[in-house]
Scaffold this motif. Structure first.
Motif, PDB file in Angstrom:
ATOM      1  N   SER A 115       0.827  -1.209   0.000  1.00  0.00           N
ATOM      2  CA  SER A 115       0.000   0.000   0.000  1.00  0.00           C
ATOM      3  C   SER A 115       0.858   1.255   0.000  1.00  0.00           C
ATOM      4  O   SER A 115       0.586   2.211  -0.743  1.00  0.00           O
ATOM      5  CB  SER A 115      -0.928  -0.003   1.216  1.00  0.00           C
ATOM      6  OG  SER A 115      -1.894  -1.019   1.101  1.00  0.00           O
ATOM      7  N   LEU A 125       2.122   6.762  -6.996  1.00  0.00           N
ATOM      8  CA  LEU A 125       1.176   7.785  -7.451  1.00  0.00           C
ATOM      9  C   LEU A 125       1.707   9.189  -7.177  1.00  0.00           C
ATOM     10  O   LEU A 125       1.549  10.092  -8.003  1.00  0.00           O
ATOM     11  CB  LEU A 125      -0.180   7.580  -6.780  1.00  0.00           C
ATOM     12  CG  LEU A 125      -0.904   6.265  -7.106  1.00  0.00           C
ATOM     13  CD1 LEU A 125      -2.269   6.233  -6.428  1.00  0.00           C
ATOM     14  CD2 LEU A 125      -1.048   6.056  -8.594  1.00  0.00           C
ATOM     15  N   ALA A 130       2.402   1.690  -3.447  1.00  0.00           N
ATOM     16  CA  ALA A 130       1.471   2.277  -4.412  1.00  0.00           C
ATOM     17  C   ALA A 130       1.300   3.773  -4.169  1.00  0.00           C
ATOM     18  O   ALA A 130       1.237   4.565  -5.115  1.00  0.00           O
ATOM     19  CB  ALA A 130       0.119   1.569  -4.324  1.00  0.00           C
ATOM     20  N   GLU A 131       1.227   4.157  -2.919  1.00  0.00           N
ATOM     21  CA  GLU A 131       1.068   5.576  -2.593  1.00  0.00           C
ATOM     22  C   GLU A 131       2.254   6.385  -3.103  1.00  0.00           C
ATOM     23  O   GLU A 131       2.087   7.470  -3.675  1.00  0.00           O
ATOM     24  CB  GLU A 131       0.914   5.746  -1.082  1.00  0.00           C
ATOM     25  CG  GLU A 131       0.643   7.157  -0.631  1.00  0.00           C
ATOM     26  CD  GLU A 131      -0.686   7.697  -1.133  1.00  0.00           C
ATOM     27  OE1 GLU A 131      -0.757   8.917  -1.391  1.00  0.00           O
ATOM     28  OE2 GLU A 131      -1.641   6.913  -1.277  1.00  0.00           O
ATOM     29  N   ARG A 138      -8.423   1.228  -2.898  1.00  0.00           N
ATOM     30  CA  ARG A 138      -7.692   2.481  -2.702  1.00  0.00           C
ATOM     31  C   ARG A 138      -6.915   2.909  -3.939  1.00  0.00           C
ATOM     32  O   ARG A 138      -6.844   4.096  -4.258  1.00  0.00           O
ATOM     33  CB  ARG A 138      -6.720   2.341  -1.517  1.00  0.00           C
ATOM     34  CG  ARG A 138      -7.380   2.253  -0.167  1.00  0.00           C
ATOM     35  CD  ARG A 138      -6.360   2.087   0.935  1.00  0.00           C
ATOM     36  NE  ARG A 138      -5.507   3.273   1.069  1.00  0.00           N
ATOM     37  CZ  ARG A 138      -4.443   3.335   1.875  1.00  0.00           C
ATOM     38  NH1 ARG A 138      -4.104   2.284   2.602  1.00  0.00           N
ATOM     39  NH2 ARG A 138      -3.730   4.430   1.951  1.00  0.00           N
ATOM     40  N   TYR A 139      -6.347   1.949  -4.677  1.00  0.00           N
ATOM     41  CA  TYR A 139      -5.357   2.320  -5.689  1.00  0.00           C
ATOM     42  C   TYR A 139      -5.637   1.823  -7.101  1.00  0.00           C
ATOM     43  O   TYR A 139      -5.117   2.393  -8.065  1.00  0.00           O
ATOM     44  CB  TYR A 139      -3.977   1.793  -5.271  1.00  0.00           C
ATOM     45  CG  TYR A 139      -3.513   2.283  -3.932  1.00  0.00           C
ATOM     46  CD1 TYR A 139      -3.202   3.623  -3.743  1.00  0.00           C
ATOM     47  CD2 TYR A 139      -3.386   1.409  -2.851  1.00  0.00           C
ATOM     48  CE1 TYR A 139      -2.775   4.086  -2.507  1.00  0.00           C
ATOM     49  CE2 TYR A 139      -2.962   1.867  -1.613  1.00  0.00           C
ATOM     50  CZ  TYR A 139      -2.659   3.203  -1.448  1.00  0.00           C
ATOM     51  OH  TYR A 139      -2.242   3.662  -0.222  1.00  0.00           O
TER      52      TYR A 139
END
Length: 443
Positions: free
Chosen positions: A152, A159, A155-156, A228-229
């Motif tokens: 997670s 982005l 991925a954050e 979320r992603y």
């Protein structure tokens, strides 16, 4: 006017094909999985069929019993660079482990591919559940929850890096001598539990804004990650009702994250075996099943369930095994459900799954396969499919030449490429840089 839903079809280029015995088929080249030309040829067939994208899986390890089956050994993003230059419209999706990579390297690599291809790239983010892979990176196998926590954050950071340039940051103004507007290029200064990344990225945004993000896990953690992603999910769907329930749950979670629940595309895996008649289908299925190395298939089942299954009687019913808590929970659950529903023996399960794991396999004529795909699509059990032909490339060629025209006549699949980017093709909005959005809101 609201546009009608459009079916989406990717092809998962699993080395010689979905069947573990595909490389032994008379029409196969045993060295194809290490030949860039194999991926280019398969991609060109997919593009001829107006498919959305190709998809490359990856596990960073030479798996046990590799002497008995072909495998994806080429690094997928490098392979996609070769395919990008040989195609014009086809989307290009490659798998990356968030467990054994650093986000800056991956952000830069896939932004480069996205620019190189004109906005046709996606990245499938996975949390690798392999002790052997961990050993290649000097690590112990990470616990399931911790893998997803790292994924997670990974991925954050991706982005943030892809958004670190605003769309108009690149000026190229010869008269003024200004190449960039530095005020529109932002450090991200990320400091988290797993990563510290200053940024910004060293590349501008692509025509689609940023690569699409794909996710391929069905556990609770995986669903939350996707909500979320992810722009698309590569799911496991053995049953229409279960697949509909999964998609409904995914869209509810997506809405809870403040996202449009329609902004995520659900693509179950679908392995195909095609023949012009039912007799031809059965013959092809039986010929491929006869070539499956049973000891390899049993080992692979054992890896899925996290235990040694070599003691099993091949002709006894597949046992009611517990779902592992720190492994491939999604595939284990799907495999067990499939065995229970069919009352299958171990041998029957291996043959029905092509020696593989979990994904639905359909064997039939082009009309039967097209009808099945249409039913799932119209019933809301799928937005499309990640196709896995039994043998490549001829299994895909049969699908493109005989199934695609039926889907086109039924009005659910494109007859030409109209969109430029992969994001547009999936019907997804182009994201603005988060920094540009923040500036707009504060203005």
């Amino acid at each position: 006017m609201t546009q009608p839903r459009q079916l989406h079809l990717n092809v998962n280029i699993l080395h010689g094909g979905f069947y573990v015995s595909a490389w032994r088929a008379p029409q196969s080249d045993p060295r194809a999985s290490f030949d860039p030309g194999h991926y280019v040829r398969t991609a060109r067939i997919a593009e001829r069929g107006k498919l959305d994208a190709i998809f490359l899986a990856d596990v960073p390890v030479l798996e046990d019993k590799a002497e008995q089956r072909s495998f994806n050994g080429l690094e997928p993003s490098i392979t996609l660079a070769a395919v990008a230059g040989a195609t014009h419209h086809l989307g290009l999706i490659a798998t990356v482990s968030t467990t054994y990579n650093e986000p800056y390297n991956i952000a830069r690599r896939f932004a480069s591919l996205d620019l190189l291809s004109g906005g046709r790239v996606g990245v499938n983010l996975v949390t690798t559940a392999s002790g052997a892979a961990s050993a290649n990176f000097g690590q112990e196998l990470m616990e399931h929850g911790r893998r997803y926590a790292r994924g997670s954050e990974f991925a954050e950071v991706l982005l943030k890096l892809w958004d670190s340039w605003e769309d108009d940051a690149y000026l190229g103004d010869k008269a003024s001598g200004r190449l960039l507007d530095k005020a529109k290029i932002h450090r991200i200064d990320h400091a988290g539990a797993f990563f510290r990344v200053a940024g910004p990225l060293s590349l501008p945004r692509s025509p689609q804004g940023r690569p699409i993000v794909v996710q391929a896990g069905g556990s609770e953690d995986g669903r939350d990650f996707a909500a979320r992603y992810a722009d698309a999910v590569f799911s496991v769907g053995e049953d229409q009702d279960l697949s509909r329930a999964y998609i409904g749950d995914l869209r509810r979670r997506t809405a809870a994250q403040g996202r449009d629940p329609r902004s995520i595309v659900a693509l179950p895996g679908l392995a195909t075996i095609l023949g012009s008649t039912e007799a031809e289908v059965r013959r092809r299925e039986e010929d491929l099943a006869a070539l499956i190395p049973l000891d390899y298939a049993v080992t692979r089942l054992g890896q899925t369930f996290g235990q040694n299954l070599e003691h099993l009687d091949l002709d006894a019913p597949f046992p009611d095994l517990p779902i592992p808590q720190n492994g491939s929970t999604t595939f284990a659950r799907a495999t067990l459900t499939f065995a229970r529903q069919g009352g299958l023996t171990v041998r029957q399960l291996i043959h029905k799954l092509g020696g593989g794991i979990g994904h639905r396999v359909i064997a039939g004529t082009p009309e039967a396969v097209a009808a099945d795909i249409e039913a799932w699509f119209r019933n809301g059990a799928a937005d499309g499919f990640n196709l896995m032909p039994d043998v490549l490339p001829d299994g895909l060629e049969a699908f493109v030449d005989h199934v695609v025209p039926i889907l086109q006549r039924r009005g659910i699949f494109r007859t030409e490429y109209r969109e430029t980017t992969l994001r547009e093709r999936f019907g997804l909005p182009r994201p603005a840089s988060r920094y540009a959005e923040a500036a707009r809101r504060s203005a």
